[in-house]
Design a protein around this motif. Structure first.
Motif, PDB file in Angstrom:
ATOM      1  N   VAL A  13       2.332   2.122  -4.492  1.00 40.39           N
ATOM      2  CA  VAL A  13       2.475   2.540  -3.109  1.00 40.39           C
ATOM      3  C   VAL A  13       3.608   1.735  -2.493  1.00 40.39           C
ATOM      4  N   LYS A  14       4.172   2.240  -1.436  1.00 40.10           N
ATOM      5  CA  LYS A  14       5.339   1.596  -0.856  1.00 40.10           C
ATOM      6  C   LYS A  14       5.233   1.540   0.654  1.00 40.10           C
ATOM      7  N   LEU A  15       5.500   0.359   1.186  1.00 40.72           N
ATOM      8  CA  LEU A  15       5.621   0.131   2.619  1.00 40.72           C
ATOM      9  C   LEU A  15       7.094  -0.160   2.866  1.00 40.72           C
ATOM     10  N   TYR A  82       7.733  10.351   3.296  1.00 37.70           N
ATOM     11  CA  TYR A  82       7.072   9.188   3.873  1.00 37.70           C
ATOM     12  C   TYR A  82       6.344   9.592   5.143  1.00 37.70           C
ATOM     13  N   THR A  99       5.257   4.345   5.449  1.00 43.05           N
ATOM     14  CA  THR A  99       4.774   4.168   4.084  1.00 43.05           C
ATOM     15  C   THR A  99       4.966   5.461   3.310  1.00 43.05           C
ATOM     16  N   ASP A 100       4.759   5.364   1.991  1.00 38.68           N
ATOM     17  CA  ASP A 100       4.709   6.596   1.228  1.00 38.68           C
ATOM     18  C   ASP A 100       3.349   7.241   1.486  1.00 38.68           C
ATOM     19  N   GLU A 102       0.864   7.828  -0.420  1.00 37.72           N
ATOM     20  CA  GLU A 102      -0.287   7.288  -1.145  1.00 37.72           C
ATOM     21  C   GLU A 102      -0.869   6.030  -0.493  1.00 37.72           C
ATOM     22  N   TYR A 103      -0.136   5.407   0.421  1.00 40.55           N
ATOM     23  CA  TYR A 103      -0.611   4.168   1.038  1.00 40.55           C
ATOM     24  C   TYR A 103      -1.857   4.479   1.862  1.00 40.55           C
ATOM     25  N   VAL A 108      -3.146   0.525   6.317  1.00 38.26           N
ATOM     26  CA  VAL A 108      -1.940   0.410   7.141  1.00 38.26           C
ATOM     27  C   VAL A 108      -2.307   0.121   8.597  1.00 38.26           C
ATOM     28  N   GLN A 164       2.808  -4.957   0.677  1.00 42.75           N
ATOM     29  CA  GLN A 164       3.191  -3.985  -0.347  1.00 42.75           C
ATOM     30  C   GLN A 164       1.969  -3.627  -1.188  1.00 42.75           C
ATOM     31  N   ASP A 165       1.037  -4.571  -1.284  1.00 42.72           N
ATOM     32  CA  ASP A 165      -0.241  -4.322  -1.943  1.00 42.72           C
ATOM     33  C   ASP A 165      -1.277  -4.096  -0.852  1.00 42.72           C
ATOM     34  N   PRO A 166      -1.788  -2.877  -0.693  1.00 43.52           N
ATOM     35  CA  PRO A 166      -2.749  -2.583   0.386  1.00 43.52           C
ATOM     36  C   PRO A 166      -3.997  -3.464   0.346  1.00 43.52           C
TER      37      PRO A 166
END
Length: 169
Positions: A13-15, A82, A99-100, A102-103, A108, A164-166
């Motif tokens: 996942v991406k922030l 996003y 975020t993407d 999937e986050y 978030v 970056q890691d939820p």
């Protein structure tokens, strides 16, 4: 190509960015003003980063402006895979992230709440230091700025990296 059956598939996942803006009163036509911003555009090519950055900042400002006071919302950006997540407090302070898809939404918004708490704490500390004649405060966080500030406070840069890691939220 599908992964082999029984294999574990890791989804990254991406922030991309976190920001705090100030939104004027509801009847005001003024655009929200950036208080602080942290971005990680390293996953984009060097030649496209400027355009991506402008797209993100425009999206942040637009979503903040269109989110009612005291509410949260998530908006998918067109032509860009996003989503923008915004929380506008009743005092006009807006925490926002991109975020993407999937986050996890719950993560978030938890991160946005932490970010808003930290910006309030940092603002109070800078005001307290300014009142203390012994300290010369060169950098302070103003919660009601008249113009955009794209500065990245240390805590916000750290949050962008950590979140970056939820699971770290």
């Amino acid at each position: 190509i599908a992964p082999p059956e029984g294999s574990i598939q890791i989804i990254m996942v991406k922030l991309l960015a976190l920001a705090v803006l100030h939104k004027s009163k509801q009847e005001s036509k003024e655009q929200p003003v950036f208080i602080a911003l942290a971005e990680d555009l390293s996953s984009f090519g060097w030649f496209t980063r400027g355009a991506i950055q402008e797209h993100i900042r425009f999206g942040f400002r637009t979503v903040c402006q269109r989110t009612d006071f005291g509410l949260r919302q998530t908006v998918r950006m067109e032509k860009f895979d996003y989503v923008v997540h915004a929380h506008v407090r009743s005092d006009g302070l807006c925490g926002i992230a991109i975020t993407d898809e999937e986050y996890p939404t719950q993560a978030v918004f938890g991160g946005i709440s932490q970010m808003l708490s930290e910006i309030l704490k940092a603002s109070k500390q800078s005001v307290d230091r300014a009142k203390d004649a012994k300290h010369n405060v060169s950098a302070s966080i103003e919660l009601h700025p008249s113009k955009d500030s794209f500065e990245t406070p240390t805590f916000l840069k750290s949050m962008l990296s950590r979140f970056q890691d939820p699971k770290e939220v």
